[in-house]
Design a protein around this motif. Sequence first.
Motif, PDB file in Angstrom:
ATOM      1  N   MET A 549       1.001  -1.246   0.061  1.00 21.88           N
ATOM      2  CA  MET A 549      -0.030  -0.015   0.023  1.00 21.88           C
ATOM      3  C   MET A 549       0.520   1.219  -0.042  1.00 21.88           C
ATOM      4  N   PHE A 550       1.573   1.116   0.666  1.00 16.07           N
ATOM      5  CA  PHE A 550       2.591   2.328   0.838  1.00 16.07           C
ATOM      6  C   PHE A 550       3.967   2.598  -0.811  1.00 16.07           C
ATOM      7  N   ARG A 551       4.076   1.780  -1.164  1.00 14.66           N
ATOM      8  CA  ARG A 551       4.127   1.518  -2.741  1.00 14.66           C
ATOM      9  C   ARG A 551       3.537   1.848  -3.494  1.00 14.66           C
ATOM     10  N   TYR A 552       1.748   1.851  -3.095  1.00 12.47           N
ATOM     11  CA  TYR A 552       1.132   2.013  -4.353  1.00 12.47           C
ATOM     12  C   TYR A 552       0.886   3.565  -3.929  1.00 12.47           C
ATOM     13  N   LEU A 553       1.068   4.292  -2.845  1.00  8.06           N
ATOM     14  CA  LEU A 553       1.323   5.689  -2.480  1.00  8.06           C
ATOM     15  C   LEU A 553       2.187   6.282  -3.138  1.00  8.06           C
ATOM     16  N   GLY A 554       3.019   5.750  -3.520  1.00  9.67           N
ATOM     17  CA  GLY A 554       4.109   6.717  -3.711  1.00  9.67           C
ATOM     18  C   GLY A 554       5.470   6.186  -3.114  1.00  9.67           C
ATOM     19  N   ILE A 555       4.955   5.759  -1.827  1.00  6.30           N
ATOM     20  CA  ILE A 555       6.615   6.085  -0.760  1.00  6.30           C
ATOM     21  C   ILE A 555       7.513   4.335  -1.044  1.00  6.30           C
ATOM     22  N   PRO A 556       8.630   4.926  -1.352  1.00  6.15           N
ATOM     23  CA  PRO A 556       9.788   3.104  -1.143  1.00  6.15           C
ATOM     24  C   PRO A 556       9.157   3.314   0.161  1.00  6.15           C
ATOM     25  N   SER A 557       9.042   1.462   0.596  1.00  6.69           N
ATOM     26  CA  SER A 557       9.010   1.039   1.015  1.00  6.69           C
ATOM     27  C   SER A 557       9.044  -1.130   1.009  1.00  6.69           C
ATOM     28  N   ARG A 558       9.905  -1.369   2.191  1.00  2.00           N
ATOM     29  CA  ARG A 558      10.011  -2.861   2.167  1.00  2.00           C
ATOM     30  C   ARG A 558       9.541  -3.770   3.407  1.00  2.00           C
ATOM     31  N   TYR A 559       9.446  -5.436   3.227  1.00  2.58           N
ATOM     32  CA  TYR A 559       8.945  -6.072   4.487  1.00  2.58           C
ATOM     33  C   TYR A 559      10.317  -6.309   5.302  1.00  2.58           C
ATOM     34  N   THR A 573      16.435  -2.990  33.284  1.00  6.09           N
ATOM     35  CA  THR A 573      18.071  -4.109  32.975  1.00  6.09           C
ATOM     36  C   THR A 573      19.382  -3.223  33.272  1.00  6.09           C
ATOM     37  N   SER A 574      20.464  -3.736  34.002  1.00  2.00           N
ATOM     38  CA  SER A 574      21.104  -2.768  33.885  1.00  2.00           C
ATOM     39  C   SER A 574      22.336  -2.701  33.135  1.00  2.00           C
ATOM     40  N   PRO A 575      23.116  -2.084  33.318  1.00  2.00           N
ATOM     41  CA  PRO A 575      24.280  -2.350  31.764  1.00  2.00           C
ATOM     42  C   PRO A 575      24.870  -3.163  32.017  1.00  2.00           C
ATOM     43  N   PHE A 576      25.518  -3.645  30.701  1.00  3.77           N
ATOM     44  CA  PHE A 576      26.335  -4.894  30.537  1.00  3.77           C
ATOM     45  C   PHE A 576      25.657  -6.239  31.295  1.00  3.77           C
ATOM     46  N   GLU A 577      23.744  -6.057  31.349  1.00  3.90           N
ATOM     47  CA  GLU A 577      23.214  -7.631  31.863  1.00  3.90           C
ATOM     48  C   GLU A 577      22.677  -7.453  30.636  1.00  3.90           C
ATOM     49  N   LYS A 578      22.660  -9.398  31.069  1.00  3.63           N
ATOM     50  CA  LYS A 578      21.871 -10.293  29.801  1.00  3.63           C
ATOM     51  C   LYS A 578      20.625 -10.532  29.623  1.00  3.63           C
ATOM     52  N   MET A 579      19.925  -9.984  28.463  1.00  2.20           N
ATOM     53  CA  MET A 579      18.727 -10.103  28.303  1.00  2.20           C
ATOM     54  C   MET A 579      18.631 -10.916  26.877  1.00  2.20           C
ATOM     55  N   THR A 580      17.369 -11.660  27.500  1.00  3.97           N
ATOM     56  CA  THR A 580      16.955 -13.308  26.595  1.00  3.97           C
ATOM     57  C   THR A 580      16.056 -12.713  26.109  1.00  3.97           C
ATOM     58  N   ILE A 581      16.058 -12.859  24.468  1.00  2.72           N
ATOM     59  CA  ILE A 581      14.744 -11.917  23.623  1.00  2.72           C
ATOM     60  C   ILE A 581      14.269 -13.403  23.220  1.00  2.72           C
ATOM     61  N   ASN A 582      13.498 -13.928  23.995  1.00  2.00           N
ATOM     62  CA  ASN A 582      12.636 -15.299  23.295  1.00  2.00           C
ATOM     63  C   ASN A 582      12.111 -15.035  21.872  1.00  2.00           C
ATOM     64  N   GLY A 583      11.161 -16.322  21.457  1.00  2.00           N
ATOM     65  CA  GLY A 583      10.769 -16.694  20.174  1.00  2.00           C
ATOM     66  C   GLY A 583       9.564 -14.990  20.616  1.00  2.00           C
ATOM     67  N   THR A 584       9.242 -15.204  21.429  1.00  2.00           N
ATOM     68  CA  THR A 584       7.732 -14.393  21.066  1.00  2.00           C
ATOM     69  C   THR A 584       8.157 -12.986  21.098  1.00  2.00           C
ATOM     70  N   ASN A 585       9.026 -12.682  21.203  1.00  3.54           N
ATOM     71  CA  ASN A 585       9.569 -11.016  20.386  1.00  3.54           C
ATOM     72  C   ASN A 585      10.066 -11.109  18.746  1.00  3.54           C
ATOM     73  N   ALA A 586       9.688 -11.836  18.157  1.00  3.69           N
ATOM     74  CA  ALA A 586       9.456 -12.352  16.999  1.00  3.69           C
ATOM     75  C   ALA A 586       8.723 -11.647  16.128  1.00  3.69           C
ATOM     76  N   HIS A 587       8.871 -10.723  14.969  1.00  5.49           N
ATOM     77  CA  HIS A 587       7.800  -9.660  14.761  1.00  5.49           C
ATOM     78  C   HIS A 587       7.850  -9.383  12.904  1.00  5.49           C
ATOM     79  N   ALA A 588       6.981  -9.254  11.989  1.00  6.78           N
ATOM     80  CA  ALA A 588       7.145  -8.838  10.736  1.00  6.78           C
ATOM     81  C   ALA A 588       6.143  -7.368  11.459  1.00  6.78           C
ATOM     82  N   TRP A 589       7.890  -6.337  10.597  1.00  6.19           N
ATOM     83  CA  TRP A 589       7.024  -5.035   9.734  1.00  6.19           C
ATOM     84  C   TRP A 589       7.212  -4.517   8.797  1.00  6.19           C
ATOM     85  N   THR A 590       6.527  -3.728   8.470  1.00  4.74           N
ATOM     86  CA  THR A 590       7.372  -2.252   6.565  1.00  4.74           C
ATOM     87  C   THR A 590       8.077  -1.578   7.435  1.00  4.74           C
ATOM     88  N   GLU A 591       8.735  -1.584   6.861  1.00  9.48           N
ATOM     89  CA  GLU A 591       9.688   0.042   6.459  1.00  9.48           C
ATOM     90  C   GLU A 591       9.435   0.977   5.571  1.00  9.48           C
TER      91      GLU A 591
END
Length: 809
Positions: A549-559, A573-591
């Motif tokens: 749709m963004f492309r249809y409106l003339g705006i460059p975009s990617r998936y 979270t403290s500096p240098f503290e390990k963060m575990t990013i799980n599969g629940t944080n997986a996502h898809a968006w447009t740019e």
Amino acid sequence: MNDHLQAVGSHIHILNRKAESGQGATHWRFMGNVLISGLLYTALVLNILSMFRLEDVSFLAVIPGFFLIAFLNNVFGRSTLRFALLASFLFLLIIFLVIQHKLMIAGLLLINNQIAETIGIHTGFMMKQYAISIDADQYRLAASSFWNYVSVMLAFGCHVIVRYRKALLMWIVILPLFVFQIYTGMTPSIYHHVLLFFSALFVVNDSFIHRTDRGPLFGNRKNGVVLSVSLIVLVLCSSTFLILNMIEPISGYSKNETIADLQYALTNKVAEFRYEKEKTNTFTQGDFRNLGELKLLDVPALEVIMDQPTSLYLRGYVGSVYTKERWTDLDQRVYYDSHGLFYWLNKSHFHALNQLNTVSDMTTVASKKNQNIQITIHNVNANSKYLYVPYELATRKDQFDKVKTFADSKVMSTAFFGERFYKYQSKVNLVTKYPALASQLYEAKNHVAVDEYLKNESHYNAFVYENYTSIPRETRLLLQNHLGMIKEEQETRRSYEQAIEEVRSYLRKNLTYNMNVEPVQKDKDFLMHFLEDTKEGYATHFATAATVMFRYLGIPSRYVEGYLITPKDVKGTSPFEKMTINGTNAHAWTEIYIDEIGWIPIEVTPPYYHMMEKTDLSNYPTGAAAPDHHQSVAPSSSNAPSGKQEVIDREHKKTKKQKPKEKMSLLEKWTIAIIIVIGLLLAGYMLYLMKKRRDVRKRKESFEGTNYKELIPNLFAYIMLLLHYDGIPKKGGSTFSYVEALEKKYSKEYIQQFEQVVKINQTSIYSHHEITEEQYIQVKHFMNQTLSDLVKSKNMLQRVKMKFYDFIY
């Protein structure tokens, strides 16, 4: 009884030898060698020309090879005159090379440039290309002239393979050719590939049929040899053909549906083996055919350490071209044609993946100017093919190890199993501050660094609009039905925020978020299925629709697919503290591409609207401070904005060209001169080699016949030649005087046999007694044993020297 059978066998052997030496047998042997070697030569030449798209080479340049093959098969063992004619032929070629050296060098460079272009298009690997000093109307003549010499060398090689039954040499040539085709996907025409298969079949069968040492695997029956070898070659060539066709349809051939499905299944399995440990989610890297129920598993995907924890979009897979079945990358031809653009952009320190960081360094948006944060990523179970990097990336792509270096969308590992541990620098979350970045960038346009950046960005901007606003015609008509006709002459154009709100509003009102959706039917357009049939889906569906749709409106975009580091994840979270990013944080968006700022992630999936920080619009550029093309985007039939964009296109034409072809340096000229000299020396050696091999052949022929009294001295002379070559010094007087020297090096059994052979030789020379066939066989066997022991005592290099320098055998 045994003596009788031996006599009969001897009689048959003599009759066969006489028949083979007859004129008819010689004629058929000549015709067979010419046809088989000519077929192999034709297949190799056509495969190379087709594979590298050497269109400047005329087919007439292939003809000298056929003449050489016919001549070589008829020259040996016939007369000194024919050998002289061959020498004259090669001498004339050398003279032509010397006289027309400028034309030949131009032909060499032309073929190099064509090969470099073909490899670059298929692999993205850029080889050096050279400026051509001759006129364009001479290109075909130059390329064909140089190819004459290539043809002669290939023809000579094919002649050696067929005439001397060296099938192994053929595989040394063909197998690397097959491997190269499989690795690069550079496939020849299907007809040329089939021709190469049949030529290999003929060569291998001919080689095995005429061998005298066929082992128990094939037996001695020619029919068994033909069937067995044909089966082996058939399996080899068929498997190679299948692999090649799976990678890319061979020219002139439409990929079979079954083969395409097999390729799809195998590709997925191989990718899972290489890059996936434990599944963390069911996103499919833009592949709609594998979509089903979305599963976001509570399994560790990434372990992230930051010295200043911040929320980020980490993009992995990026889709650039929409098809009804999946998102794909831009065609390799696009990147190849734009190589000059990216070459000069990189020279000017403009990097598409670092734009936000670059703009931030030129403004005061960051809390501390030029302050970077350190990020360490341990990819635990996520897809290791991609390096997950933020939009604020400060580390340049060429500073990573083992990554694909030519792309403007994503960072991909070149390691076989991907990359699971890496570090980089980034800015603190900037994607929510892009309006302020834009506002301050416009205010700083008089600065030298900003002006230089904007000039570079204008060239990349043209590439972006040209390649990331296109959608298929059917998709455009589909969106026209859902979004309405775009007014192309409107004076007030949509701002980015207006376009974002319009896309979000449509998706929110007309579509439903559902993680459990039915798969798309085969051959069904994914977007049509989503917008008109099911009207429900999850992030992949929403992001795909929004991007188009963004492309249809003339705006460059990617998936985009990747992982979110949310404000909730970094809270506490403290500096240098390990963060575990799980599969629940997986996502898809447009740019979308914001002119002069860079790529910005846009959230379009309703449940995720408030998961990340909101964009700060308090410093949104307004009024005279912001040029029109930043305020809004004007859709048009070409999908490109008007106004300044037209100026960019004119400038872009100057910079989008290939990296300028370079003139040869003095070192390269000397290198070519040395190659020419080496070629001349090789040509001279070929003449010398043919003469010496002819002498070796004549010597072997002197060992065969029925007059054993004449054959025995020839065999004995050769035995003494072998002993002298093995280090036994020459002596005068009686031949028995060699026994003392032989005792120091050889066994008693060998010396006893030597003494018997000496007696037989003296009998044949000084006695009137006839030499029996048994005595002839005894001497010949002793000669073969001496030669075999001598060869076995040498290493590989010494054996090569024996055969091709000393011509011992």
